[in-house]
Design a protein around this motif. Structure first.
Motif, PDB file in Angstrom:
ATOM      1  N   ARG A 180      39.446  39.636  50.247  1.00  0.00           N
ATOM      2  CA  ARG A 180      41.434  39.944  51.413  1.00  0.00           C
ATOM      3  C   ARG A 180      41.180  41.012  51.471  1.00  0.00           C
ATOM      4  N   SER A 181      41.707  41.615  49.961  1.00  0.00           N
ATOM      5  CA  SER A 181      42.687  42.838  50.782  1.00  0.00           C
ATOM      6  C   SER A 181      41.973  44.418  49.893  1.00  0.00           C
ATOM      7  N   VAL A 182      40.487  44.240  49.472  1.00  0.00           N
ATOM      8  CA  VAL A 182      39.902  45.728  49.371  1.00  0.00           C
ATOM      9  C   VAL A 182      38.936  45.769  50.137  1.00  0.00           C
ATOM     10  N   VAL A 183      37.938  44.709  50.685  1.00  0.00           N
ATOM     11  CA  VAL A 183      36.498  45.345  51.620  1.00  0.00           C
ATOM     12  C   VAL A 183      37.117  45.878  53.126  1.00  0.00           C
ATOM     13  N   GLY A 184      36.512  46.941  53.068  1.00  0.00           N
ATOM     14  CA  GLY A 184      36.425  47.831  54.579  1.00  0.00           C
ATOM     15  C   GLY A 184      37.761  48.784  54.014  1.00  0.00           C
ATOM     16  N   LEU A 185      38.313  48.795  52.247  1.00  0.00           N
ATOM     17  CA  LEU A 185      39.422  49.375  52.042  1.00  0.00           C
ATOM     18  C   LEU A 185      38.374  50.465  50.815  1.00  0.00           C
ATOM     19  N   GLY A 186      37.749  50.598  50.706  1.00  0.00           N
ATOM     20  CA  GLY A 186      37.079  51.748  49.773  1.00  0.00           C
ATOM     21  C   GLY A 186      36.377  51.031  48.853  1.00  0.00           C
ATOM     22  N   TYR A 187      35.322  49.548  49.257  1.00  0.00           N
ATOM     23  CA  TYR A 187      34.827  48.258  49.644  1.00  0.00           C
ATOM     24  C   TYR A 187      34.033  48.091  50.383  1.00  0.00           C
ATOM     25  N   ARG A 188      32.740  46.987  50.343  1.00  0.00           N
ATOM     26  CA  ARG A 188      31.821  46.582  50.732  1.00  0.00           C
ATOM     27  C   ARG A 188      31.628  45.615  50.237  1.00  0.00           C
ATOM     28  N   PRO A 189      30.949  44.572  50.869  1.00  0.00           N
ATOM     29  CA  PRO A 189      30.315  43.351  50.256  1.00  0.00           C
ATOM     30  C   PRO A 189      29.103  43.923  49.977  1.00  0.00           C
ATOM     31  N   LEU A 190      27.878  43.678  49.252  1.00  0.00           N
ATOM     32  CA  LEU A 190      26.210  43.655  49.288  1.00  0.00           C
ATOM     33  C   LEU A 190      26.127  43.785  49.896  1.00  0.00           C
ATOM     34  N   PHE A 191      25.689  42.348  50.314  1.00  0.00           N
ATOM     35  CA  PHE A 191      25.364  41.849  51.686  1.00  0.00           C
ATOM     36  C   PHE A 191      26.594  41.039  52.450  1.00  0.00           C
ATOM     37  N   GLU A 192      26.116  40.729  53.619  1.00  0.00           N
ATOM     38  CA  GLU A 192      27.189  39.936  53.986  1.00  0.00           C
ATOM     39  C   GLU A 192      26.986  38.046  53.597  1.00  0.00           C
ATOM     40  N   GLY A 193      28.330  37.947  53.198  1.00  0.00           N
ATOM     41  CA  GLY A 193      28.551  36.813  52.758  1.00  0.00           C
ATOM     42  C   GLY A 193      29.040  36.761  50.548  1.00  0.00           C
ATOM     43  N   SER A 194      28.170  37.872  50.047  1.00  0.00           N
ATOM     44  CA  SER A 194      28.038  37.572  48.964  1.00  0.00           C
ATOM     45  C   SER A 194      29.464  38.278  48.187  1.00  0.00           C
ATOM     46  N   LYS A 195      29.939  37.463  46.639  1.00  0.00           N
ATOM     47  CA  LYS A 195      31.069  37.551  45.912  1.00  0.00           C
ATOM     48  C   LYS A 195      31.205  38.541  45.637  1.00  0.00           C
ATOM     49  N   ASN A 196      29.820  40.001  45.921  1.00  0.00           N
ATOM     50  CA  ASN A 196      30.109  41.025  44.692  1.00  0.00           C
ATOM     51  C   ASN A 196      29.907  42.170  45.924  1.00  0.00           C
ATOM     52  N   ILE A 197      30.865  43.318  45.119  1.00  0.00           N
ATOM     53  CA  ILE A 197      31.045  44.397  46.166  1.00  0.00           C
ATOM     54  C   ILE A 197      30.334  46.029  46.297  1.00  0.00           C
ATOM     55  N   ARG A 198      30.545  46.631  46.264  1.00  0.00           N
ATOM     56  CA  ARG A 198      30.266  48.397  46.346  1.00  0.00           C
ATOM     57  C   ARG A 198      31.153  49.166  46.039  1.00  0.00           C
ATOM     58  N   ASP A 199      31.343  49.883  45.312  1.00  0.00           N
ATOM     59  CA  ASP A 199      32.115  50.927  45.612  1.00  0.00           C
ATOM     60  C   ASP A 199      31.559  51.830  46.230  1.00  0.00           C
ATOM     61  N   ILE A 200      32.695  52.459  47.639  1.00  0.00           N
ATOM     62  CA  ILE A 200      31.705  52.943  48.695  1.00  0.00           C
ATOM     63  C   ILE A 200      31.920  54.601  48.193  1.00  0.00           C
ATOM     64  N   GLN A 201      32.753  55.337  46.901  1.00  0.00           N
ATOM     65  CA  GLN A 201      33.066  56.292  46.270  1.00  0.00           C
ATOM     66  C   GLN A 201      31.765  56.746  45.327  1.00  0.00           C
ATOM     67  N   THR A 202      31.231  55.667  44.713  1.00  0.00           N
ATOM     68  CA  THR A 202      31.349  56.063  43.785  1.00  0.00           C
ATOM     69  C   THR A 202      29.214  55.481  43.522  1.00  0.00           C
ATOM     70  N   GLY A 203      29.242  54.204  44.595  1.00  0.00           N
ATOM     71  CA  GLY A 203      27.832  53.804  44.688  1.00  0.00           C
ATOM     72  C   GLY A 203      27.966  52.424  43.645  1.00  0.00           C
ATOM     73  N   VAL A 204      28.778  52.041  42.867  1.00  0.00           N
ATOM     74  CA  VAL A 204      28.451  51.179  42.280  1.00  0.00           C
ATOM     75  C   VAL A 204      28.745  50.205  42.268  1.00  0.00           C
ATOM     76  N   ARG A 205      28.137  49.219  42.048  1.00  0.00           N
ATOM     77  CA  ARG A 205      28.122  47.412  42.111  1.00  0.00           C
ATOM     78  C   ARG A 205      29.481  46.931  41.111  1.00  0.00           C
ATOM     79  N   ILE A 206      30.152  46.383  42.149  1.00  0.00           N
ATOM     80  CA  ILE A 206      31.076  45.209  41.205  1.00  0.00           C
ATOM     81  C   ILE A 206      30.837  43.964  40.911  1.00  0.00           C
ATOM     82  N   GLU A 207      30.798  43.243  40.194  1.00  0.00           N
ATOM     83  CA  GLU A 207      30.483  42.384  40.221  1.00  0.00           C
ATOM     84  C   GLU A 207      31.251  41.209  39.914  1.00  0.00           C
ATOM     85  N   PHE A 208      31.382  40.076  40.573  1.00  0.00           N
ATOM     86  CA  PHE A 208      32.723  39.022  39.459  1.00  0.00           C
ATOM     87  C   PHE A 208      31.647  37.967  39.533  1.00  0.00           C
TER      88      PHE A 208
END
Length: 187
Positions: free
Chosen positions: A58-86
Motif C-alpha cells: 500500500r505504501s511503497v508500490v509506485g514510489l520507487g518500487y513495483r511488483p515483479l508481476f501483477e499480484g506478486s508479493k515481491n517487489i523490485r527496486d526501480i532505481q537499482t533493479g534489485v528484487r526484494i522478496e518477502f
C-alpha cells in the motif's frame, strides 16, 4: 560491498520499513553477510508479517518500487533493479508444507546490526536447515549452513539453540566440517 546495488536496495527498503513501522528482519544472503559469512547474493530477502506485507504494498508500490508481476508479493527496486522478496510470518520454509519450523514474527527473532534488523543467527540457521532438508531445490541453504559452521567456528553446543527438527542435520553438517578439517591437517 556497501556500494553494491543489492546493499543499496537493502538500506533503502529497510529505511522505508522503519519509517512505516513495519516489523521486519533481513534474511538470506544479506543476513549471512551481517553475521560474518561473506557470500554474494542478487536479491534482498525480508521477513514480515502479513499485515506488514499489506502495508508495504500500500505504501511503497509506485514510489520507487513495483511488483515483479501483477499480484506478486515481491517487489523490485526501480532505481537499482534489485528484487526484494518477502517471507511471511507463519509460513513454512523449503517445501512450504507444515513442519515444526515456521517463519517467526520478526520482532521476536531479530537483532540490530549496523542499524538494520537481521534475523538472529540461530533462527537463520534453523530456517536454512528446514528449507534445505525439505526442498531438493534449496540445497544451497544446507551449503550456507555448512559454511557458517566453518567460518564462524560454531561450537558443538550451538545445536542446543536450534529446534529439535533440524538438530540432526546440523550435527551431520558440523561433523562433515570437522572431518574435512582433520583430513586437511593430516595432509
Amino acid at each position: 560491498m556497501q556500494k553494491d546495488p543489492v546493499y543499496e536496495s537493502l538500506r533503502a527498503i529497510t529505511s522505508r520499513l522503519r519509517e512505516l513501522n513495519v516489523p521486519h528482519a533481513v534474511m538470506g544472503g544479506m543476513a549471512l553477510v551481517a553475521h560474518g559469512y561473506r557470500r554474494t547474493t542478487e536479491d534482498v530477502d525480508i521477513l514480515v508479517t502479513q499485515e506488514g506485507l499489506t502495508a508495504i504494498h500500500r505504501s511503497v508500490v509506485g514510489l520507487g518500487y513495483r511488483p515483479l508481476f501483477e499480484g506478486s508479493k515481491n517487489i523490485r527496486d526501480i532505481q537499482t533493479g534489485v528484487r526484494i522478496e518477502f517471507l511471511v510470518t507463519g509460513q513454512y520454509p523449503g517445501d512450504a508444507c507444515p513442519k515444526p519450523v515456521a517463519f517467526p514474527d520478526p520482532d521476536n527473532a531479530s537483532v540490530e546490526i549496523d542499524g538494520i534488523r537481521y534475523l538472529q543467527l540461530p533462527t537463520l540457521i534453523e530456517l536454512k536447515l528446514a528449507s534445505g532438508m525439505t526442498n531438493p531445490g534449496r540445497l544451497r541453504d544446507l551449503a550456507d549452513v555448512q559454511e557458517i559452521i566453518r567460518v564462524l567456528q560454531l561450537p558443538d553446543g550451538f545445536v542446543d539453540r536450534l529446534d529439535p527438527f533440524v538438530r540432526d542435520e546440523f550435527r551431520k553438517l558440523a561433523c562433515g566440517i570437522n572431518r574435512t578439517s582433520r583430513d586437511q591437517q593430516e595432509t
